[in-house]
Scaffold this motif. Structure first.
Motif, mmCIF file in Angstrom:
data_model
loop_
_atom_site.group_PDB
_atom_site.id
_atom_site.type_symbol
_atom_site.label_atom_id
_atom_site.label_comp_id
_atom_site.label_asym_id
_atom_site.label_seq_id
_atom_site.Cartn_x
_atom_site.Cartn_y
_atom_site.Cartn_z
ATOM 1 N N TRP A 1 1.003 -1.299 0.068
ATOM 2 C CA TRP A 1 0.242 -0.086 -0.006
ATOM 3 C C TRP A 1 0.688 1.205 0.079
ATOM 4 O O TRP A 1 0.415 2.341 -0.278
ATOM 5 C CB TRP A 1 -0.940 -0.106 1.188
ATOM 6 N N LEU A 2 2.256 1.254 0.450
ATOM 7 C CA LEU A 2 3.004 2.430 0.397
ATOM 8 C C LEU A 2 3.265 2.638 -1.276
ATOM 9 O O LEU A 2 3.565 3.659 -1.556
ATOM 10 C CB LEU A 2 4.282 1.988 1.292
ATOM 11 N N GLY B 1 -1.438 9.838 0.091
ATOM 12 C CA GLY B 1 -0.498 9.128 0.417
ATOM 13 C C GLY B 1 -1.123 8.171 1.344
ATOM 14 O O GLY B 1 -2.295 8.362 1.923
ATOM 15 N N THR B 2 -0.559 7.189 1.726
ATOM 16 C CA THR B 2 -0.940 6.050 2.665
ATOM 17 C C THR B 2 -0.889 6.478 4.005
ATOM 18 O O THR B 2 0.130 7.251 4.616
ATOM 19 C CB THR B 2 0.077 4.808 2.503
ATOM 20 N N ARG C 1 0.388 10.961 6.282
ATOM 21 C CA ARG C 1 0.340 10.359 5.180
ATOM 22 C C ARG C 1 1.571 10.373 4.473
ATOM 23 O O ARG C 1 2.620 11.276 4.835
ATOM 24 C CB ARG C 1 -0.637 10.868 4.540
ATOM 25 N N TYR C 2 1.998 9.345 3.806
ATOM 26 C CA TYR C 2 3.190 8.998 3.326
ATOM 27 C C TYR C 2 3.131 8.984 1.799
ATOM 28 O O TYR C 2 2.467 8.299 1.301
ATOM 29 C CB TYR C 2 4.237 7.790 3.810
ATOM 30 N N ALA C 3 3.536 9.935 1.042
ATOM 31 C CA ALA C 3 3.673 10.019 -0.454
ATOM 32 C C ALA C 3 4.487 8.722 -1.038
ATOM 33 O O ALA C 3 5.535 8.113 -0.494
ATOM 34 C CB ALA C 3 4.187 11.297 -1.080
ATOM 35 N N SER D 1 9.790 10.344 6.224
ATOM 36 C CA SER D 1 8.994 11.425 6.707
ATOM 37 C C SER D 1 7.711 11.605 5.944
ATOM 38 O O SER D 1 7.612 11.348 4.888
ATOM 39 C CB SER D 1 9.846 12.622 6.457
ATOM 40 N N PRO D 2 6.784 11.935 6.724
ATOM 41 C CA PRO D 2 5.234 12.040 6.153
ATOM 42 C C PRO D 2 5.321 13.319 5.436
ATOM 43 O O PRO D 2 5.886 14.210 5.726
ATOM 44 C CB PRO D 2 4.469 11.857 7.465
ATOM 45 N N SER D 3 4.217 13.323 4.573
ATOM 46 C CA SER D 3 4.135 14.515 3.651
ATOM 47 C C SER D 3 3.192 15.431 4.253
ATOM 48 O O SER D 3 3.240 16.598 3.832
ATOM 49 C CB SER D 3 3.770 14.020 2.237
ATOM 50 N N MET D 4 2.041 14.807 5.114
ATOM 51 C CA MET D 4 1.172 15.599 5.626
ATOM 52 C C MET D 4 0.435 14.991 6.780
ATOM 53 O O MET D 4 0.495 13.718 6.981
ATOM 54 C CB MET D 4 0.030 15.955 4.555
ATOM 55 N N LYS D 5 -0.396 15.540 7.678
ATOM 56 C CA LYS D 5 -1.143 14.918 8.642
ATOM 57 C C LYS D 5 -2.847 15.361 8.187
ATOM 58 O O LYS D 5 -2.996 16.084 7.379
ATOM 59 C CB LYS D 5 -1.107 15.597 9.939
#
Length: 206
Positions: free
Chosen positions: A69-70, A78-79, A110-112, A127-131
């Protein structure tokens, strides 16, 4: 003072669920691991204090999405990977099976998707791209295959390293089902901790 009593109002005279990343619990020993991606290398602890007697059940799990799923995110942003915090879960259905589902909103990082075919190895390198906060079907459930790798078993859910018919899942679900169905508690508090946050708690207990 037990974890979360003052900050979150946790009550340990009822079941509280802890999900701890990068923790291996075997034969009563709790150890840190490398928190690699796509592995069942996290721990779930069901804890309560009943009439002064501490009860604790431990289960091997993943709190994180699998590699599949990543690489193939369901969400264009993102996941999802559930963020540290305290959340509320209740009885529900996951893909036709009885499971724990969101009683309230959760916050996820979320991870792009990686570019140029970059592989996924360890969470500490990502590193996550967003919350994001909301209802995302971030459930707690068993797995459908016997694979030792997470892959498609989790798109962000907490998944026990147990199939739906194996004893670990049946024991876990019977406990939470009884607690919630009997109305002793309408929901279960789920405390998610990263390895760095759990480290001082483990050190203090050993």
């Amino acid at each position: 003072m037990k974890y979360g009593e003052e900050k979150y109002g946790l009550l340990y005279n009822r079941w509280v669920l802890f999900g701890v990343r990068g923790i291996s619990s075997e034969e009563g020993s709790v150890n840190l691991n490398n928190d690699a991606i796509n592995e069942y290398n996290d721990a779930l602890f069901l804890i309560r204090n009943l009439n002064g007697s501490l009860e604790c059940k431990t289960y091997v799990c993943t709190i994180d999405p699998g590699r599949y799923w990543l690489n193939h995110p369901m969400n264009p942003n993102g996941t999802a990977r559930i963020a540290e915090g305290v959340y509320k879960y209740t009885l529900g259905i996951h893909r036709g099976h009885k499971a724990l589902t969101q009683y309230a909103k959760v916050t996820v990082n979320r991870y792009a998707i990686h570019g140029a075919g970059k592989p996924w190895f360890q969470w500490k390198s990502e590193s996550p791209s967003m919350k994001d906060t909301g209802f995302f079907a971030i459930d707690i459930h068993a797995k459908s295959s016997t694979s030792k790798y997470v892959e498609m078993a989790s798109a962000g859910c907490t998944v026990l390293n147990s199939t739906w018919t194996d004893e670990p899942w049946k024991e876990f679900y019977s406990i939470v089902d009884e607690a919630i169905s009997s109305r002793l508690q309408p929901y279960l508090c789920y405390c998610v901790l990263n390895q760095d946050s759990a480290r001082p708690l483990i050190d203090a207990a050993t």
